[in-house]
Design a protein around this motif. Structure first.
Motif, PDB file in Angstrom:
ATOM      1  N   ASN A  68      70.210 -41.453  34.643  1.00  0.00           N
ATOM      2  CA  ASN A  68      71.074 -41.347  33.461  1.00  0.00           C
ATOM      3  C   ASN A  68      71.060 -42.667  32.699  1.00  0.00           C
ATOM      4  O   ASN A  68      71.044 -43.734  33.313  1.00  0.00           O
ATOM      5  N   TYR A  69      71.122 -42.590  31.378  1.00  0.00           N
ATOM      6  CA  TYR A  69      71.128 -43.816  30.604  1.00  0.00           C
ATOM      7  C   TYR A  69      72.072 -43.676  29.427  1.00  0.00           C
ATOM      8  O   TYR A  69      72.443 -42.573  29.025  1.00  0.00           O
ATOM      9  N   SER A  70      72.462 -44.809  28.875  1.00  0.00           N
ATOM     10  CA  SER A  70      73.581 -44.819  27.925  1.00  0.00           C
ATOM     11  C   SER A  70      73.167 -45.015  26.475  1.00  0.00           C
ATOM     12  O   SER A  70      74.024 -45.132  25.602  1.00  0.00           O
ATOM     13  N   THR A  71      71.870 -45.038  26.192  1.00  0.00           N
ATOM     14  CA  THR A  71      71.437 -45.255  24.815  1.00  0.00           C
ATOM     15  C   THR A  71      70.765 -44.012  24.281  1.00  0.00           C
ATOM     16  O   THR A  71      70.611 -43.015  24.996  1.00  0.00           O
ATOM     17  N   THR A  72      70.346 -44.061  23.020  1.00  0.00           N
ATOM     18  CA  THR A  72      69.690 -42.901  22.422  1.00  0.00           C
ATOM     19  C   THR A  72      68.178 -42.990  22.522  1.00  0.00           C
ATOM     20  O   THR A  72      67.467 -42.318  21.797  1.00  0.00           O
ATOM     21  N   SER A  73      67.680 -43.803  23.406  1.00  0.00           N
ATOM     22  CA  SER A  73      66.237 -43.990  23.558  1.00  0.00           C
ATOM     23  C   SER A  73      65.523 -42.692  23.896  1.00  0.00           C
ATOM     24  O   SER A  73      66.067 -41.838  24.613  1.00  0.00           O
ATOM     25  N   ASP A  74      64.301 -42.536  23.379  1.00  0.00           N
ATOM     26  CA  ASP A  74      63.466 -41.405  23.764  1.00  0.00           C
ATOM     27  C   ASP A  74      62.244 -41.873  24.548  1.00  0.00           C
ATOM     28  O   ASP A  74      61.202 -41.227  24.534  1.00  0.00           O
ATOM     29  N   ARG A  75      62.366 -43.014  25.188  1.00  0.00           N
ATOM     30  CA  ARG A  75      61.273 -43.528  26.006  1.00  0.00           C
ATOM     31  C   ARG A  75      61.801 -43.778  27.403  1.00  0.00           C
ATOM     32  O   ARG A  75      62.703 -44.599  27.588  1.00  0.00           O
ATOM     33  N   LEU A  76      61.239 -43.096  28.359  1.00  0.00           N
ATOM     34  CA  LEU A  76      61.676 -43.286  29.733  1.00  0.00           C
ATOM     35  C   LEU A  76      60.460 -43.371  30.646  1.00  0.00           C
ATOM     36  O   LEU A  76      59.468 -42.667  30.446  1.00  0.00           O
ATOM     37  N   TYR A  77      60.570 -44.211  31.649  1.00  0.00           N
ATOM     38  CA  TYR A  77      59.443 -44.521  32.516  1.00  0.00           C
ATOM     39  C   TYR A  77      59.861 -44.371  33.968  1.00  0.00           C
ATOM     40  O   TYR A  77      60.990 -44.690  34.337  1.00  0.00           O
ATOM     41  N   TRP A  78      58.942 -43.882  34.784  1.00  0.00           N
ATOM     42  CA  TRP A  78      59.154 -43.832  36.226  1.00  0.00           C
ATOM     43  C   TRP A  78      58.101 -44.691  36.913  1.00  0.00           C
ATOM     44  O   TRP A  78      56.917 -44.654  36.541  1.00  0.00           O
ATOM     45  N   TYR A  79      58.574 -45.441  37.930  1.00  0.00           N
ATOM     46  CA  TYR A  79      57.710 -46.319  38.686  1.00  0.00           C
ATOM     47  C   TYR A  79      57.937 -46.086  40.171  1.00  0.00           C
ATOM     48  O   TYR A  79      58.999 -45.652  40.588  1.00  0.00           O
ATOM     49  N   ARG A  80      56.955 -46.494  40.929  1.00  0.00           N
ATOM     50  CA  ARG A  80      57.048 -46.462  42.390  1.00  0.00           C
ATOM     51  C   ARG A  80      56.719 -47.852  42.906  1.00  0.00           C
ATOM     52  O   ARG A  80      55.836 -48.525  42.379  1.00  0.00           O
ATOM     53  N   GLN A  81      57.447 -48.273  43.946  1.00  0.00           N
ATOM     54  CA  GLN A  81      57.168 -49.552  44.589  1.00  0.00           C
ATOM     55  C   GLN A  81      57.148 -49.366  46.096  1.00  0.00           C
ATOM     56  O   GLN A  81      58.161 -48.984  46.693  1.00  0.00           O
ATOM     57  N   ASP A  82      56.022 -49.647  46.715  1.00  0.00           N
ATOM     58  CA  ASP A  82      55.927 -49.635  48.166  1.00  0.00           C
ATOM     59  C   ASP A  82      56.469 -50.957  48.696  1.00  0.00           C
ATOM     60  O   ASP A  82      56.421 -51.976  48.006  1.00  0.00           O
ATOM     61  N   PRO A  83      56.984 -50.974  49.934  1.00  0.00           N
ATOM     62  CA  PRO A  83      57.595 -52.192  50.483  1.00  0.00           C
ATOM     63  C   PRO A  83      56.677 -53.400  50.390  1.00  0.00           C
ATOM     64  O   PRO A  83      55.518 -53.354  50.809  1.00  0.00           O
ATOM     65  N   GLY A  84      57.194 -54.469  49.828  1.00  0.00           N
ATOM     66  CA  GLY A  84      56.433 -55.702  49.713  1.00  0.00           C
ATOM     67  C   GLY A  84      55.325 -55.681  48.680  1.00  0.00           C
ATOM     68  O   GLY A  84      54.543 -56.631  48.595  1.00  0.00           O
ATOM     69  N   LYS A  85      55.263 -54.628  47.905  1.00  0.00           N
ATOM     70  CA  LYS A  85      54.187 -54.476  46.927  1.00  0.00           C
ATOM     71  C   LYS A  85      54.729 -54.530  45.504  1.00  0.00           C
ATOM     72  O   LYS A  85      55.920 -54.625  45.281  1.00  0.00           O
ATOM     73  N   SER A  86      53.795 -54.431  44.567  1.00  0.00           N
ATOM     74  CA  SER A  86      54.175 -54.430  43.166  1.00  0.00           C
ATOM     75  C   SER A  86      54.526 -53.021  42.704  1.00  0.00           C
ATOM     76  O   SER A  86      54.486 -52.062  43.474  1.00  0.00           O
ATOM     77  N   LEU A  87      54.882 -52.901  41.436  1.00  0.00           N
ATOM     78  CA  LEU A  87      55.245 -51.598  40.894  1.00  0.00           C
ATOM     79  C   LEU A  87      54.025 -50.868  40.373  1.00  0.00           C
ATOM     80  O   LEU A  87      53.118 -51.460  39.795  1.00  0.00           O
ATOM     81  N   GLU A  88      54.042 -49.563  40.539  1.00  0.00           N
ATOM     82  CA  GLU A  88      52.994 -48.697  40.029  1.00  0.00           C
ATOM     83  C   GLU A  88      53.619 -47.744  39.011  1.00  0.00           C
ATOM     84  O   GLU A  88      54.639 -47.112  39.299  1.00  0.00           O
ATOM     85  N   SER A  89      53.026 -47.665  37.842  1.00  0.00           N
ATOM     86  CA  SER A  89      53.543 -46.755  36.819  1.00  0.00           C
ATOM     87  C   SER A  89      53.203 -45.316  37.182  1.00  0.00           C
ATOM     88  O   SER A  89      52.050 -45.000  37.448  1.00  0.00           O
ATOM     89  N   LEU A  90      54.221 -44.454  37.210  1.00  0.00           N
ATOM     90  CA  LEU A  90      54.018 -43.038  37.528  1.00  0.00           C
ATOM     91  C   LEU A  90      53.938 -42.187  36.254  1.00  0.00           C
ATOM     92  O   LEU A  90      52.982 -41.457  36.048  1.00  0.00           O
ATOM     93  N   PHE A  91      54.984 -42.255  35.444  1.00  0.00           N
ATOM     94  CA  PHE A  91      55.049 -41.415  34.252  1.00  0.00           C
ATOM     95  C   PHE A  91      55.630 -42.192  33.082  1.00  0.00           C
ATOM     96  O   PHE A  91      56.490 -43.051  33.265  1.00  0.00           O
ATOM     97  N   VAL A  92      55.161 -41.828  31.894  1.00  0.00           N
ATOM     98  CA  VAL A  92      55.750 -42.290  30.651  1.00  0.00           C
ATOM     99  C   VAL A  92      56.195 -41.046  29.890  1.00  0.00           C
ATOM    100  O   VAL A  92      55.376 -40.179  29.593  1.00  0.00           O
ATOM    101  N   LEU A  93      57.468 -40.930  29.604  1.00  0.00           N
ATOM    102  CA  LEU A  93      58.037 -39.768  28.913  1.00  0.00           C
ATOM    103  C   LEU A  93      58.531 -40.233  27.552  1.00  0.00           C
ATOM    104  O   LEU A  93      59.387 -41.110  27.467  1.00  0.00           O
ATOM    105  N   LEU A  94      58.000 -39.625  26.502  1.00  0.00           N
ATOM    106  CA  LEU A  94      58.216 -40.179  25.166  1.00  0.00           C
ATOM    107  C   LEU A  94      58.935 -39.240  24.210  1.00  0.00           C
ATOM    108  O   LEU A  94      59.064 -39.558  23.030  1.00  0.00           O
ATOM    109  N   SER A  95      59.372 -38.085  24.664  1.00  0.00           N
ATOM    110  CA  SER A  95      60.069 -37.204  23.731  1.00  0.00           C
ATOM    111  C   SER A  95      60.985 -36.256  24.473  1.00  0.00           C
ATOM    112  O   SER A  95      60.813 -36.014  25.675  1.00  0.00           O
ATOM    113  N   ASN A  96      61.943 -35.696  23.755  1.00  0.00           N
ATOM    114  CA  ASN A  96      62.865 -34.749  24.365  1.00  0.00           C
ATOM    115  C   ASN A  96      62.091 -33.530  24.866  1.00  0.00           C
ATOM    116  O   ASN A  96      61.251 -32.991  24.148  1.00  0.00           O
TER     117      ASN A  96
END
Lengths: 108, 117
Positions: A24-52
């Motif tokens: 959940n987010y509190s702004t009117t943004s239409d850009r949302l991103y999902w990431y995954r991080q394995d323990p001790g590792k960096s972030l991996e981009s999963l999805f970029v969602l750009l519209s309703n």
């Protein structure tokens, strides 16, 4: 100020079962991103969602975005290598704000 | 293809010391970012750059400075390190997107673990 809240914050996944993480987010943004991080590792981009109404699926993961409700969901059908990962959502406002993450429950 | 490379990977500093973290990307990305990640939290944006020679403040810029003299490099400086700056620092880069903040996927480095005593 933009707030990004994930639910649940802790998750104990079992292989082969289905789980949903909410963002959940509190702004009117239409850009949302999902990431995954394995323990001790960096972030991996999963999805970029750009519209309703955007829905993206890749393998055992599916993400959707409802900008009117200011809500995104990430559905996971857990595989073994998913069990220890932490999942983050992030939303663009003036900059990119991250949620606190949904991480594996640590049993006492 | 190296992607995003951060150096050093680990560092221990004493309070008041200065240091520079280096981020290099070989993907010709316009946008570069520095984040910090503290235990149990998501990433917080320190500074970012939308192109060579430009920088901008993020959510938590105090105590840090940055420079983007070359497109492929983004440097993060701590002028006088404080224990509150103990964290894991991540650099990321992305292609230019629409608007003032790229909507392209970010590619992250492996992180720099910094401890300040």
């Amino acid at each position: 100020e933009l707030k990004v809240e994930q639910n649940p914050l802790f998750l104990s996944m079992q292989e082969g079962k289905n789980y949903t993480i909410y963002c959940n987010y509190s702004t009117t943004s239409d850009r949302l991103y999902w990431y995954r991080q394995d323990p001790g590792k960096s972030l991996e981009s999963l999805f970029v969602l750009l519209s309703n109404g955007a829905v993206k699926q890749e393998g055992r993961l599916m993400a959707s975005l409802d900008t009117k409700a200011r809500l995104s969901t990430l559905h996971i059908t857990a595989a073994v290598h998913d069990l220890s990962a932490t999942y983050f959502c992030a939303v663009d406002d003036n900059d990119r704000r991250f949620g606190a993450g949904t991480r594996r429950t640590v049993k006492p | 293809n190296a992607g995003v490379t951060q150096t050093p990977k680990f560092r221990v500093l004493k309070t008041g010391q200065s240091m520079t973290l280096l981020c290099a990307q070989d993907m010709n990305h316009e946008y570069m970012y520095w984040y910090r990640q503290d235990p149990g939290m998501g990433l917080r944006l320190i500074h970012y750059s939308v192109g060579e020679g430009t920088t901008a403040k993020g959510e938590v810029p105090d105590g840090y400075n940055v420079s983007r003299l070359k497109k492929q490099n983004f440097l993060l400086g701590l002028e006088s390190a404080a224990p509150s700056q103990t964290s894991v620092y991540f650099c990321a880069s992305s292609y230019q997107g629409q608007g003032s903040f790229s909507n392209q996927p970010q590619h992250f480095g492996d992180g720099t673990r910094l401890s300040i005593l």
